[in-house]
Design a protein around this motif. Structure first.
Motif, short mmCIF file in Angstrom:
data_model
loop_
_atom_site.label_atom_id
_atom_site.label_comp_id
_atom_site.label_asym_id
_atom_site.label_seq_id
_atom_site.Cartn_x
_atom_site.Cartn_y
_atom_site.Cartn_z
N THR A 32 0.83 -1.21 0.00
CA THR A 32 0.00 0.00 0.00
C THR A 32 0.86 1.25 0.00
O THR A 32 0.57 2.22 -0.71
CB THR A 32 -0.94 -0.01 1.22
OG1 THR A 32 -1.71 -1.21 1.21
CG2 THR A 32 -1.86 1.19 1.22
N THR A 33 1.93 1.25 0.77
CA THR A 33 2.83 2.40 0.83
C THR A 33 3.52 2.64 -0.50
O THR A 33 3.60 3.77 -0.97
CB THR A 33 3.88 2.18 1.94
OG1 THR A 33 3.21 1.98 3.18
CG2 THR A 33 4.82 3.36 2.05
N ILE A 34 4.00 1.57 -1.12
CA ILE A 34 4.66 1.71 -2.42
C ILE A 34 3.67 2.25 -3.45
O ILE A 34 4.01 3.15 -4.23
CB ILE A 34 5.25 0.36 -2.89
CG1 ILE A 34 6.38 -0.08 -1.96
CG2 ILE A 34 5.74 0.45 -4.32
CD1 ILE A 34 7.65 0.75 -2.05
N HIS A 35 2.44 1.75 -3.45
CA HIS A 35 1.43 2.27 -4.38
C HIS A 35 1.16 3.75 -4.13
O HIS A 35 1.05 4.53 -5.08
CB HIS A 35 0.12 1.48 -4.27
CG HIS A 35 0.12 0.21 -5.05
ND1 HIS A 35 0.13 0.19 -6.43
CD2 HIS A 35 0.13 -1.08 -4.66
CE1 HIS A 35 0.13 -1.06 -6.84
NE2 HIS A 35 0.14 -1.86 -5.79
N PHE A 36 1.05 4.14 -2.86
CA PHE A 36 0.83 5.54 -2.51
C PHE A 36 1.98 6.41 -3.03
O PHE A 36 1.76 7.46 -3.64
CB PHE A 36 0.69 5.69 -0.99
CG PHE A 36 0.61 7.11 -0.53
CD1 PHE A 36 -0.58 7.81 -0.61
CD2 PHE A 36 1.73 7.75 -0.01
CE1 PHE A 36 -0.67 9.13 -0.18
CE2 PHE A 36 1.66 9.06 0.40
CZ PHE A 36 0.46 9.76 0.32
N LEU A 37 3.20 5.97 -2.79
CA LEU A 37 4.37 6.75 -3.22
C LEU A 37 4.50 6.78 -4.74
O LEU A 37 4.94 7.78 -5.31
CB LEU A 37 5.64 6.19 -2.58
CG LEU A 37 5.74 6.39 -1.06
CD1 LEU A 37 6.91 5.60 -0.50
CD2 LEU A 37 5.85 7.86 -0.72
N LEU A 38 4.12 5.70 -5.40
CA LEU A 38 4.16 5.69 -6.86
C LEU A 38 3.20 6.72 -7.44
O LEU A 38 3.52 7.40 -8.43
CB LEU A 38 3.83 4.30 -7.41
CG LEU A 38 4.92 3.26 -7.27
CD1 LEU A 38 4.40 1.88 -7.65
CD2 LEU A 38 6.13 3.62 -8.10
N GLU A 39 2.04 6.86 -6.83
CA GLU A 39 1.10 7.89 -7.29
C GLU A 39 1.67 9.28 -7.04
O GLU A 39 1.51 10.19 -7.86
CB GLU A 39 -0.26 7.73 -6.58
CG GLU A 39 -1.00 6.48 -6.98
CD GLU A 39 -1.27 6.41 -8.47
OE1 GLU A 39 -1.64 7.44 -9.07
OE2 GLU A 39 -1.11 5.32 -9.05
N ARG A 40 2.33 9.48 -5.92
CA ARG A 40 2.91 10.79 -5.60
C ARG A 40 4.14 11.10 -6.47
O ARG A 40 4.51 12.25 -6.62
CB ARG A 40 3.30 10.87 -4.12
CG ARG A 40 2.16 10.73 -3.13
CD ARG A 40 1.00 11.63 -3.47
NE ARG A 40 -0.23 11.31 -2.80
CZ ARG A 40 -1.16 10.46 -3.26
NH1 ARG A 40 -0.98 9.80 -4.37
NH2 ARG A 40 -2.29 10.27 -2.62
N SER A 41 4.73 10.09 -7.06
CA SER A 41 5.89 10.34 -7.91
C SER A 41 5.53 11.09 -9.19
O SER A 41 6.40 11.61 -9.87
CB SER A 41 6.60 9.02 -8.27
OG SER A 41 5.81 8.26 -9.15
#
Length: 125
Positions: A32-41
């Motif tokens: 979930t964290t990686i997905h969140f950060l990928l969207e913020r990238s």
């Protein structure tokens, strides 16, 4: 953390803490964290893009890529970080490259393709 542009000791400590925390959590929270950060990238703010790519790179560096949860993230990570390699901000490009390099090296080692460099040095090449 994502909004800070300047390199400050407190932000660096918090980034390090977040990296260690998310690296040691269960697969669901990590995914979930990686997905969140990928969207913020892909955010409009350059500071958010930079910190998101930095956190992704640090988390990938401190976790075992062989985890099943990270194996499912291969396509989204490559899909979201490849455009960041052409970002106009050098720091974003750098962190995206570090994340992708860490990912690709681990994938190559998992498939048995990562030993070429070591074999070449052992043979005296």
């Amino acid at each position: 953390v994502l909004l800070f542009a300047k390199k400050e000791a407190a932000v660096d400590r918090l980034t390090k803490f977040l990296t260690e925390f998310f690296s040691s959590t269960n697969d669901y929270i990590l995914s979930t964290t990686i997905h969140f950060l990928l969207e913020r990238s892909a955010a409009e703010d350059k500071n958010v893009r930079t910190r998101a790519c930095q956190l992704i790179a640090n988390i990938l560096s401190s976790t075992s890529i062989a985890d099943e949860s990270l194996g499912a993230l291969c396509e989204p990570i490559v899909e979201k970080l490849l455009p960041r390699l052409r970002d106009k901000i050098p720091a974003v490009r750098t962190w995206a490259l570090k994340a992708l390099a860490r990912w690709l090296v681990a994938e190559a080692q998992a498939r048995g393709l990562g030993g070429d460099r070591q074999r070449g040095t052992e043979a005296g090449v």
